[in-house]
Write an enzyme that holds these catalytic residues in place. Structure first.
Site, PDB file in Angstrom:
ATOM      1  N   TRP A 168       0.821  -1.210   0.000  1.00  0.00           N
ATOM      2  CA  TRP A 168       0.000   0.000   0.000  1.00  0.00           C
ATOM      3  C   TRP A 168       0.857   1.264   0.000  1.00  0.00           C
ATOM      4  O   TRP A 168       0.337   2.362  -0.097  1.00  0.00           O
ATOM      5  CB  TRP A 168      -0.969   0.016   1.184  1.00  0.00           C
ATOM      6  CG  TRP A 168      -0.349  -0.371   2.492  1.00  0.00           C
ATOM      7  CD1 TRP A 168       0.256   0.456   3.376  1.00  0.00           C
ATOM      8  CD2 TRP A 168      -0.284  -1.685   3.043  1.00  0.00           C
ATOM      9  NE1 TRP A 168       0.706  -0.261   4.453  1.00  0.00           N
ATOM     10  CE2 TRP A 168       0.376  -1.588   4.271  1.00  0.00           C
ATOM     11  CE3 TRP A 168      -0.711  -2.953   2.612  1.00  0.00           C
ATOM     12  CZ2 TRP A 168       0.623  -2.705   5.086  1.00  0.00           C
ATOM     13  CZ3 TRP A 168      -0.472  -4.045   3.417  1.00  0.00           C
ATOM     14  CH2 TRP A 168       0.186  -3.915   4.638  1.00  0.00           C
ATOM     15  N   ARG A 169       2.171   1.090   0.109  1.00  0.00           N
ATOM     16  CA  ARG A 169       3.029   2.271   0.025  1.00  0.00           C
ATOM     17  C   ARG A 169       3.444   2.571  -1.415  1.00  0.00           C
ATOM     18  O   ARG A 169       4.190   3.517  -1.651  1.00  0.00           O
ATOM     19  CB  ARG A 169       4.283   2.060   0.885  1.00  0.00           C
ATOM     20  CG  ARG A 169       3.992   2.165   2.360  1.00  0.00           C
ATOM     21  CD  ARG A 169       5.246   2.138   3.188  1.00  0.00           C
ATOM     22  NE  ARG A 169       4.921   2.360   4.586  1.00  0.00           N
ATOM     23  CZ  ARG A 169       5.668   1.959   5.599  1.00  0.00           C
ATOM     24  NH1 ARG A 169       6.805   1.300   5.372  1.00  0.00           N
ATOM     25  NH2 ARG A 169       5.309   2.205   6.838  1.00  0.00           N
ATOM     26  N   GLU A 181      -5.266   0.624   6.368  1.00  0.00           N
ATOM     27  CA  GLU A 181      -5.328   1.086   7.758  1.00  0.00           C
ATOM     28  C   GLU A 181      -6.387   0.322   8.553  1.00  0.00           C
ATOM     29  O   GLU A 181      -6.186   0.005   9.722  1.00  0.00           O
ATOM     30  CB  GLU A 181      -5.613   2.589   7.810  1.00  0.00           C
ATOM     31  CG  GLU A 181      -4.429   3.446   7.389  1.00  0.00           C
ATOM     32  CD  GLU A 181      -3.210   3.215   8.260  1.00  0.00           C
ATOM     33  OE1 GLU A 181      -3.351   2.863   9.441  1.00  0.00           O
ATOM     34  OE2 GLU A 181      -2.080   3.375   7.749  1.00  0.00           O
ATOM     35  N   LEU A 230      -9.670 -12.287   9.215  1.00  0.00           N
ATOM     36  CA  LEU A 230      -9.146 -11.072   9.845  1.00  0.00           C
ATOM     37  C   LEU A 230      -9.892 -10.752  11.139  1.00  0.00           C
ATOM     38  O   LEU A 230      -9.387 -10.011  11.984  1.00  0.00           O
ATOM     39  CB  LEU A 230      -9.258  -9.872   8.890  1.00  0.00           C
ATOM     40  CG  LEU A 230      -8.232  -9.810   7.759  1.00  0.00           C
ATOM     41  CD1 LEU A 230      -8.539  -8.655   6.823  1.00  0.00           C
ATOM     42  CD2 LEU A 230      -6.812  -9.663   8.304  1.00  0.00           C
ATOM     43  N   TYR A 253     -13.059  -9.376  13.750  1.00  0.00           N
ATOM     44  CA  TYR A 253     -13.632  -8.048  14.006  1.00  0.00           C
ATOM     45  C   TYR A 253     -14.419  -7.573  12.776  1.00  0.00           C
ATOM     46  O   TYR A 253     -14.083  -6.575  12.140  1.00  0.00           O
ATOM     47  CB  TYR A 253     -12.543  -7.034  14.370  1.00  0.00           C
ATOM     48  CG  TYR A 253     -11.676  -7.470  15.511  1.00  0.00           C
ATOM     49  CD1 TYR A 253     -12.115  -7.325  16.826  1.00  0.00           C
ATOM     50  CD2 TYR A 253     -10.445  -8.067  15.294  1.00  0.00           C
ATOM     51  CE1 TYR A 253     -11.335  -7.745  17.886  1.00  0.00           C
ATOM     52  CE2 TYR A 253      -9.664  -8.500  16.341  1.00  0.00           C
ATOM     53  CZ  TYR A 253     -10.110  -8.340  17.639  1.00  0.00           C
ATOM     54  OH  TYR A 253      -9.334  -8.763  18.667  1.00  0.00           O
ATOM     55  N   TYR A 299      -7.938   8.003  14.899  1.00  0.00           N
ATOM     56  CA  TYR A 299      -6.737   7.441  14.278  1.00  0.00           C
ATOM     57  C   TYR A 299      -6.901   7.307  12.764  1.00  0.00           C
ATOM     58  O   TYR A 299      -6.055   7.778  11.984  1.00  0.00           O
ATOM     59  CB  TYR A 299      -6.376   6.066  14.884  1.00  0.00           C
ATOM     60  CG  TYR A 299      -5.351   5.397  14.021  1.00  0.00           C
ATOM     61  CD1 TYR A 299      -4.032   5.842  14.034  1.00  0.00           C
ATOM     62  CD2 TYR A 299      -5.707   4.405  13.103  1.00  0.00           C
ATOM     63  CE1 TYR A 299      -3.089   5.298  13.175  1.00  0.00           C
ATOM     64  CE2 TYR A 299      -4.783   3.865  12.249  1.00  0.00           C
ATOM     65  CZ  TYR A 299      -3.471   4.317  12.285  1.00  0.00           C
ATOM     66  OH  TYR A 299      -2.557   3.809  11.425  1.00  0.00           O
ATOM     67  N   ASP A 308      -1.472   5.643  17.153  1.00  0.00           N
ATOM     68  CA  ASP A 308      -1.910   4.239  17.259  1.00  0.00           C
ATOM     69  C   ASP A 308      -1.052   3.599  18.351  1.00  0.00           C
ATOM     70  O   ASP A 308      -0.307   4.291  19.051  1.00  0.00           O
ATOM     71  CB  ASP A 308      -1.804   3.522  15.905  1.00  0.00           C
ATOM     72  CG  ASP A 308      -0.352   3.297  15.497  1.00  0.00           C
ATOM     73  OD1 ASP A 308       0.558   3.904  16.117  1.00  0.00           O
ATOM     74  OD2 ASP A 308      -0.112   2.489  14.581  1.00  0.00           O
ATOM     75  N   CYS A 348      17.347   0.091  20.917  1.00  0.00           N
ATOM     76  CA  CYS A 348      17.655   1.512  21.124  1.00  0.00           C
ATOM     77  C   CYS A 348      18.963   1.916  20.430  1.00  0.00           C
ATOM     78  O   CYS A 348      19.117   3.071  20.032  1.00  0.00           O
ATOM     79  CB  CYS A 348      17.731   1.824  22.614  1.00  0.00           C
ATOM     80  SG  CYS A 348      16.193   1.474  23.485  1.00  0.00           S
ATOM     81  N   CYS A 404      18.221   3.301  17.176  1.00  0.00           N
ATOM     82  CA  CYS A 404      17.114   4.256  17.141  1.00  0.00           C
ATOM     83  C   CYS A 404      17.609   5.662  16.781  1.00  0.00           C
ATOM     84  O   CYS A 404      18.547   6.174  17.393  1.00  0.00           O
ATOM     85  CB  CYS A 404      16.430   4.293  18.511  1.00  0.00           C
ATOM     86  SG  CYS A 404      15.093   5.484  18.583  1.00  0.00           S
ATOM     87  N   CYS A 452      15.537  10.480  23.920  1.00  0.00           N
ATOM     88  CA  CYS A 452      14.587   9.596  24.589  1.00  0.00           C
ATOM     89  C   CYS A 452      14.819   9.582  26.101  1.00  0.00           C
ATOM     90  O   CYS A 452      15.848   9.119  26.586  1.00  0.00           O
ATOM     91  CB  CYS A 452      14.720   8.174  24.022  1.00  0.00           C
ATOM     92  SG  CYS A 452      13.573   7.029  24.788  1.00  0.00           S
TER      93      CYS A 452
END
Ligand code: SF4
Length: 354
Positions: free
Chosen positions: A13-14, A26, A69, A71, A109, A127, A202, A205, A211
């Site tokens: 989807w990108r 989403e 999926l 829900y 969201y 999110d 980290c 990161c 942070c």
């Protein structure tokens, strides 16, 4: 944003800024892992490539595309929203957050995601991934699901959006995403790939210098999510009733959970297996010698641990207690949308449909 430009995963989807495809991704990604979503999204976009296709697809087909999926209210709302966009906005998905929020199933969201990712609007989003990153960066006290910490997280996300708007230049990003899109995708990507719930990396990161939790050695303390409530165990008897090569199945009624999905007849029973076997006899009024046990199915959904004690029984006459249903062939079962647990049962009976 620079880090995202260099580290963004290649997700289908990108490859496009089509708001419809982004919206579908989403909604699928809510409570479902990326790797699971990818084949679903590809199949969906082949079957229903436009919003108009989604608005017009019959419910059975819609549920079948979503099968597994879970829900299912998500996909029903998605179709309702698609129909609303067709009627109210001539099929053009709105770009404004406030307008998006009026659509069925679109919360803060999703509205933020469509507005920023598809239209590069200066809108924040939070999110689970973003909540974790921001909670650690800023040492936010309290469970992010509670209103005060949640408001704080949205304010922090808004602050970043404002700051992104003030940047003189924007690093190069996949699909030349605009600054707000890159910012929000970058935050989510950081949470999904680096700032992991357990053992965040980290050292890799890009924002470790800012942070607070990293600096004070309290990464494990944030986000302050309350422990999950203990799982509730639920047990069902499931009857695979056969006759002349067909199975007796029912479609869940309007108003039931997972309405429109198909299943074998089932009965909720006590968690004590000895009582379950007594209930099986009593339920259908069939001697135990006629009940052929099939492999037990275990399934977890939200806080429920579900056990299905499955048995097969050949019956010409359907007992009244399961009279709502119809005979379906094994080929037809492959076309129906089943609940996840019952798809497992059908799969164990018919491997080619699994
Ligand atoms: Fe997360 Fe560690 Fe980065 Fe802090 S330094 S944001 S805890 S990955």
């Amino acid at each position: 944003m620079s880090w995202f430009g260099q580290n963004a995963r290649d997700l289908p989807w990108r490859h496009s800024r089509d708001p419809y495809g982004i919206w579908v991704s989403e909604v699928m990604l809510q409570q479902t892992q990326v790797q699971t979503v990818i084949p679903y999204w590809n199949r969906w976009m082949t079957a229903l490539p436009t919003l108009q296709d989604l608005a017009g697809v019959p419910e059975d087909r819609l549920l079948k595309l979503w099968e597994g999926l879970g829900y299912y209210s998500r996909v029903r709302n998605l179709q309702r929203a698609a129909r609303a966009v067709m009627h109210q906005y001539h099929g053009r998905i709105p770009s404004q957050r406030s307008t998006l929020l009026e659509l069925p199933g679109v919360g803060p969201y999703t509205a933020g995601a469509i507005a920023s990712l598809a239209f590069n609007q200066p809108e924040p989003l939070v999110d689970g991934n973003v909540a974790r990153v921001l909670s650690r960066l800023n040492r936010i006290e309290g469970d992010p699901r509670d209103s005060a910490p949640r408001d704080q997280l949205w304010q922090l996300a808004q602050g970043l959006v404002t700051a992104a708007g003030e940047l003189k230049s924007v690093p190069s990003t996949p699909m030349a995403a605009g600054r707000y899109s890159a910012l929000n995708q970058g935050l989510m990507e950081l949470g999904a790939t680096v700032c992991l719930p357990r053992n965040p990396t980290c050292l890799l990161c890009p924002v470790s210098g800012q942070c607070q939790a990293h600096r004070t050695g309290e990464v494990d303390r944030y986000p302050m999510v309350r422990p999950r409530v203990k799982a509730t165990r639920v047990r069902y008897l499931v009857a695979v009733v056969t006759h002349a090569g067909k199975w007796w199945m029912r479609k869940r009624n309007v108003g039931e959970i997972n309405q429109g999905l198909w299943e074998f007849p089932q009965l909720e029973v006590t968690d004590d297996p000895r009582e379950a076997s007594i209930s099986a006899r009593n339920w259908l009024g069939v001697p135990e010698s006629q009940l052929i046990p099939l492999p037990r199915i275990r399934h977890a959904i939200t806080r429920y641990q579900i056990t299905l004690d499955v048995f097969m029984v050949s019956l010409k006459r359907i007992p009244d207690v399961i009279k709502n249903g119809e005979w379906v062939t094994s080929e037809e079962v492959g076309e129906l949308a089943l609940t996840a647990a019952h798809r497992k049962i059908a799969g164990s009976l018919l491997p080619r449909h699994n």
